[in-house]
Design a protein around this motif. Structure first.
Motif, PDB file in Angstrom:
ATOM      1  N   VAL A  69       1.316  -0.652   0.378  1.00 26.70           N
ATOM      2  CA  VAL A  69       0.162  -0.057   0.081  1.00 26.70           C
ATOM      3  C   VAL A  69       1.141   1.322   0.665  1.00 26.70           C
ATOM      4  O   VAL A  69       1.086   1.982  -1.015  1.00 26.70           O
ATOM      5  N   LEU A  70       2.215   1.458   0.687  1.00 29.70           N
ATOM      6  CA  LEU A  70       2.447   2.697   0.922  1.00 29.70           C
ATOM      7  C   LEU A  70       3.278   2.875  -0.213  1.00 29.70           C
ATOM      8  O   LEU A  70       3.405   3.947  -0.838  1.00 29.70           O
ATOM      9  N   HIS A  72       2.066   2.151  -3.414  1.00 30.04           N
ATOM     10  CA  HIS A  72       0.880   2.624  -4.414  1.00 30.04           C
ATOM     11  C   HIS A  72       0.510   4.488  -3.797  1.00 30.04           C
ATOM     12  O   HIS A  72       0.049   4.699  -4.772  1.00 30.04           O
ATOM     13  N   ILE A  73       0.798   4.777  -2.421  1.00 31.12           N
ATOM     14  CA  ILE A  73       0.249   6.197  -2.600  1.00 31.12           C
ATOM     15  C   ILE A  73       0.955   7.451  -2.820  1.00 31.12           C
ATOM     16  O   ILE A  73       2.318   7.263  -2.915  1.00 31.12           O
ATOM     17  N   LYS A  74       0.714   9.040  -3.174  1.00 34.27           N
ATOM     18  CA  LYS A  74       1.420   9.590  -3.478  1.00 34.27           C
ATOM     19  C   LYS A  74       2.306  10.033  -2.767  1.00 34.27           C
ATOM     20  O   LYS A  74       3.614  10.905  -2.237  1.00 34.27           O
ATOM     21  N   GLN A  77       2.650   9.226   4.484  1.00 36.02           N
ATOM     22  CA  GLN A  77       1.497   8.690   5.129  1.00 36.02           C
ATOM     23  C   GLN A  77       1.169   7.892   6.582  1.00 36.02           C
ATOM     24  O   GLN A  77       1.086   6.635   5.098  1.00 36.02           O
ATOM     25  N   ILE A  79      -0.715   4.843   7.592  1.00 35.19           N
ATOM     26  CA  ILE A  79      -1.705   3.779   7.161  1.00 35.19           C
ATOM     27  C   ILE A  79      -2.058   2.840   8.502  1.00 35.19           C
ATOM     28  O   ILE A  79      -1.548   2.889   8.958  1.00 35.19           O
ATOM     29  N   ILE A 107      -8.193   1.297  -4.450  1.00 39.62           N
ATOM     30  CA  ILE A 107      -9.143   2.614  -4.167  1.00 39.62           C
ATOM     31  C   ILE A 107     -10.430   2.851  -3.772  1.00 39.62           C
ATOM     32  O   ILE A 107     -10.289   3.510  -4.178  1.00 39.62           O
ATOM     33  N   ASP A 110     -10.067   6.627   0.789  1.00 45.07           N
ATOM     34  CA  ASP A 110      -9.115   6.237   1.827  1.00 45.07           C
ATOM     35  C   ASP A 110      -8.483   4.842   1.965  1.00 45.07           C
ATOM     36  O   ASP A 110      -8.052   4.113   3.053  1.00 45.07           O
ATOM     37  N   ALA A 112      -7.652   1.409   0.887  1.00 45.67           N
ATOM     38  CA  ALA A 112      -7.184   0.567  -0.073  1.00 45.67           C
ATOM     39  C   ALA A 112      -7.023  -1.100   0.511  1.00 45.67           C
ATOM     40  O   ALA A 112      -6.907  -1.557   1.387  1.00 45.67           O
ATOM     41  N   ILE A 135      -5.686   4.498   4.889  1.00 49.72           N
ATOM     42  CA  ILE A 135      -4.603   5.425   4.403  1.00 49.72           C
ATOM     43  C   ILE A 135      -4.744   7.150   5.218  1.00 49.72           C
ATOM     44  O   ILE A 135      -5.450   7.595   4.899  1.00 49.72           O
ATOM     45  N   GLY A 136      -3.751   7.601   5.472  1.00 50.02           N
ATOM     46  CA  GLY A 136      -4.484   8.375   6.716  1.00 50.02           C
ATOM     47  C   GLY A 136      -4.658   8.989   7.655  1.00 50.02           C
ATOM     48  O   GLY A 136      -4.909   9.691   8.014  1.00 50.02           O
TER      49      GLY A 136
END
Length: 146
Positions: A69-70, A72-74, A77, A79, A107, A110, A112, A135-136
């Motif tokens: 997941v980490l 894939h996120i831009k 932040q 998770i 996703i 927020d 995943a 996420i976040g």
């Protein structure tokens, strides 16, 4: 500039989890992240057979799916695992070489959605998992709470 995948960075630092889970990042092919794992002795549940606790497979799958997941996120932040369902066909054995693969299914809002499997060197599937990761998250980092 050659940048490392977040899970590769994580396993290059000294951390209690990385000391107990000897994993190696192999890369990403067709959106599937692959890690190799050596089954360590400290998870052995049956000293006679060398079989490890099924929690070992769950821990590996949760770690690798979350690490994927980490990647894939831009924006970097935090998770958190919201849900993880595992199915175990057989337990790993001390000293066995395993491969864990993780794929982002999508996703939405927020969250995943991931899938993954843990396999033996001969390709036999030991465990499968589906997971949902928020996420976040906004909780204090673990280090601040210790």
């Amino acid at each position: 500039m050659d940048t490392k995948h977040p899970i590769e960075q994580y396993f290059s630092f000294k951390h209690p989890l990385t000391e107990y889970l000897p994993m190696e990042y192999l890369g990403i092919v067709d959106d599937v992240l692959t890690m190799d794992i050596d089954v360590p002795e400290h998870f052995v549940a049956d000293p006679v057979t060398g079989a490890v606790h099924s929690g070992f497979a769950t821990l590996v799958l949760d770690t690798v799916l979350g690490g994927a997941v980490l990647g894939h996120i831009k924006l970097a932040q935090p998770i958190a695992t919201v849900g993880l369902t595992t199915q175990h066909m057989r337990r790993a054995v001390k000293g066995e070489k395993l491969t864990c693969r993780a794929k982002l299914e999508g996703i939405h809002r927020d969250m995943a959605h991931m899938s993954g499997q843990l396999s033996a060197a001969n390709g036999e599937t030991l465990s499968t998992a589906t997971g949902t990761f928020m996420i976040g998250t906004r909780a204090k980092p673990l280090g601040a709470r210790l």
